[in-house]
Design an enzyme around this catalytic site. Structure first.
Site, mmCIF file in Angstrom:
data_model
loop_
_atom_site.group_PDB
_atom_site.id
_atom_site.type_symbol
_atom_site.label_atom_id
_atom_site.label_comp_id
_atom_site.label_asym_id
_atom_site.label_seq_id
_atom_site.Cartn_x
_atom_site.Cartn_y
_atom_site.Cartn_z
ATOM 1 C CG ASN A 103 -1.939 -1.148 1.108
ATOM 2 O OD1 ASN A 103 -2.118 -1.707 0.038
ATOM 3 N ND2 ASN A 103 -2.567 -1.498 2.214
ATOM 4 C CG ASP A 105 -2.793 3.078 2.799
ATOM 5 O OD1 ASP A 105 -1.884 2.840 3.617
ATOM 6 O OD2 ASP A 105 -3.681 2.255 2.520
ATOM 7 C CG HIS A 120 3.687 -1.753 -4.839
ATOM 8 N ND1 HIS A 120 2.532 -2.487 -4.938
ATOM 9 C CD2 HIS A 120 4.681 -2.593 -5.219
ATOM 10 C CE1 HIS A 120 2.821 -3.726 -5.348
ATOM 11 N NE2 HIS A 120 4.118 -3.807 -5.509
ATOM 12 C CB SER A 195 -5.582 -10.505 -4.887
ATOM 13 O OG SER A 195 -4.695 -9.642 -5.570
HETATM 14 P P1 NAD Z 1 -6.073 -6.457 -4.667
HETATM 15 O O1 NAD Z 1 -7.047 -5.386 -4.983
HETATM 16 O O2 NAD Z 1 -5.490 -7.224 -5.761
HETATM 17 O O3 NAD Z 1 -6.725 -7.517 -3.657
HETATM 18 C C1 NAD Z 1 -7.309 -7.117 -2.481
HETATM 19 C C2 NAD Z 1 -7.505 -8.331 -1.574
HETATM 20 O O4 NAD Z 1 -8.022 -7.848 -0.355
HETATM 21 C C3 NAD Z 1 -8.473 -9.383 -2.098
HETATM 22 O O5 NAD Z 1 -7.908 -10.655 -1.898
HETATM 23 C C4 NAD Z 1 -9.738 -9.215 -1.220
HETATM 24 O O6 NAD Z 1 -10.341 -10.457 -0.863
HETATM 25 C C5 NAD Z 1 -9.139 -8.625 0.032
HETATM 26 N N1 NAD Z 1 -10.034 -7.720 0.762
HETATM 27 C C6 NAD Z 1 -10.888 -6.776 0.311
HETATM 28 N N2 NAD Z 1 -11.488 -6.162 1.338
HETATM 29 C C7 NAD Z 1 -10.987 -6.716 2.469
HETATM 30 C C8 NAD Z 1 -11.206 -6.522 3.863
HETATM 31 N N3 NAD Z 1 -12.072 -5.601 4.332
HETATM 32 N N4 NAD Z 1 -10.518 -7.297 4.721
HETATM 33 C C9 NAD Z 1 -9.651 -8.263 4.302
HETATM 34 N N5 NAD Z 1 -9.408 -8.490 2.997
HETATM 35 C C10 NAD Z 1 -10.059 -7.728 2.103
HETATM 36 O O7 NAD Z 1 -4.963 -5.776 -3.828
HETATM 37 P P2 NAD Z 1 -3.448 -6.138 -3.705
HETATM 38 O O8 NAD Z 1 -3.220 -7.589 -3.792
HETATM 39 O O9 NAD Z 1 -2.959 -5.415 -2.530
HETATM 40 O O10 NAD Z 1 -2.716 -5.559 -4.998
HETATM 41 C C11 NAD Z 1 -3.073 -4.472 -5.758
HETATM 42 C C12 NAD Z 1 -2.104 -3.311 -5.811
HETATM 43 O O11 NAD Z 1 -2.882 -2.214 -5.470
HETATM 44 C C13 NAD Z 1 -0.973 -3.213 -4.897
HETATM 45 O O12 NAD Z 1 0.123 -3.118 -5.703
HETATM 46 C C14 NAD Z 1 -1.105 -1.859 -4.154
HETATM 47 O O13 NAD Z 1 0.070 -1.135 -4.367
HETATM 48 C C15 NAD Z 1 -2.186 -1.159 -4.837
HETATM 49 N N6 NAD Z 1 -3.234 -0.462 -4.092
HETATM 50 C C16 NAD Z 1 -2.960 0.167 -2.906
HETATM 51 C C17 NAD Z 1 -3.979 0.789 -2.209
HETATM 52 C C18 NAD Z 1 -3.663 1.465 -0.908
HETATM 53 O O14 NAD Z 1 -2.562 2.006 -0.746
HETATM 54 N N7 NAD Z 1 -4.578 1.437 0.064
HETATM 55 C C19 NAD Z 1 -5.294 0.762 -2.691
HETATM 56 C C20 NAD Z 1 -5.545 0.127 -3.915
HETATM 57 C C21 NAD Z 1 -4.504 -0.497 -4.597
#
Ligand code: NAD
Length: 255
Positions: A103, A105, A120, A195
């Site tokens: 993340n 954030d 990241h 994921s």
């Molecule tokens: P992803 O979107 O691929 O997967 C999210 C995972 O989180 C899924 O397996 C889902 O089942 C699970 N999930 C969703 N809500 C949940 C909850 N309340 N509690 C527990 N699990 C929950 O995300 P990823 O695998 O982290 O990869 C995507 C990329 O997105 C990363 O590279 C990251 O850098 C970036 N990203 C970051 C942010 C952030 O900084 N908050 C937000 C969006 C995407």
């Protein structure tokens, strides 16, 4: 919430020497930041090929900066949730070595975690693609050219790139090396809200596994990699992670 799963996770942590956490977008969903792949996630609105790649950014930075204008308030207004606080507590208890996060954030740090590896990068800074001058988020919001659409450097008018890692961009090699070292030398990895579709982060659990370490996955939905895990606790991170930490404290005689 599966109480049996919580108890087994707590027991694995109790019996371990070195625990590390790997977190993804899912841990921040309850803080109001959407993940990428879930229904309603960011990729359903913003095509990853247009908005998420380095090439896409270089050719059309205005697209990214338009998206950032919409997303920045969400990132700025988000507060850590009980899952972030529970991991910070596990570190204070001397049980969690570090949080490796995908993340951008900054919520782990705001919750009190002191050793956070941002695989990241971060949305909080950026740099000029020509002279490499570094800018804060506030500065980036003020600096724009191209009719208010692209943040650009006041010195040379070159585009400012946020310090987030786009698809097609290498990760910081020092951060990645330390993450790999932590993964290879931990006997439990707690994987939360990931994921495991994005490499090289998705390879880290395998490092722990190769050294006979245990993997605990916490996600709301099953992933394509659940077979790797020793334990899959399905549920919301903000409920499951604090429950695991609380159960660990009970089992360790800390409460
Ligand atoms: P992803 O979107 O691929 O997967 C999210 C995972 O989180 C899924 O397996 C889902 O089942 C699970 N999930 C969703 N809500 C949940 C909850 N309340 N509690 C527990 N699990 C929950 O995300 P990823 O695998 O982290 O990869 C995507 C990329 O997105 C990363 O590279 C990251 O850098 C970036 N990203 C970051 C942010 C952030 O900084 N908050 C937000 C969006 C995407």
């Amino acid at each position: 919430m599966d109480e049996e799963c919580i108890k087994r996770a707590a027991q694995m942590i109790l019996e371990s020497i070195q625990v590390v956490a790997l977190t993804g977008a899912g841990i921040s969903v309850e803080s109001g930041i959407p993940d990428f792949r879930s229904p309603g996630g960011l990729w359903t609105k913003y095509d990853p090929l247009l908005y998420g790649t380095y090439e896409g950014f270089v050719n059309h930075p205005e697209r990214f900066w338009e998206m950032a204008k919409e997303l920045n308030p969400t990132l700025e207004n988000a507060e850590p949730n009980p899952a972030h606080y529970a991991l910070a507590e596990l570190e204070r208890l001397g049980k969690l070595r570090a949080v490796i996060t995908q993340n951008i954030d900054h919520l782990h740090q705001r919750a009190g975690s002191t050793d956070v590896l941002e695989l990241h990068g971060t949305h909080r800074t950026g740099h000029c693609m020509a002279c490499k001058r570094v800018f804060t988020l506030e500065e980036m919001k003020e600096l724009s050219c191209d009719g208010d659409r692209v943040a650009c450097c006041p010195d040379d008018q070159a585009t400012i790139k946020p310090d987030v890692v786009f698809f097609g961009e290498p990760l910081d090699s020092r951060v990645l090396a330390r993450a790999a070292e932590l993964a290879s030398t931990s006997d439990v990895m707690l994987v939360v809200g990931c994921s495991l579709e994005v490499y090289p982060a998705a390879a880290l659990p395998e490092y722990t596994k190769r050294r006979r370490g245990k993997l605990i996955f916490v996600n709301t939905t099953a992933t394509n990699h659940d077979r790797q895990a020793d334990l899959v606790c399905l549920g919301k991170a903000g409920e499951v992670v604090p429950a695991i930490v609380s159960e660990y404290k009970k089992a360790a005689g800390l409460i």
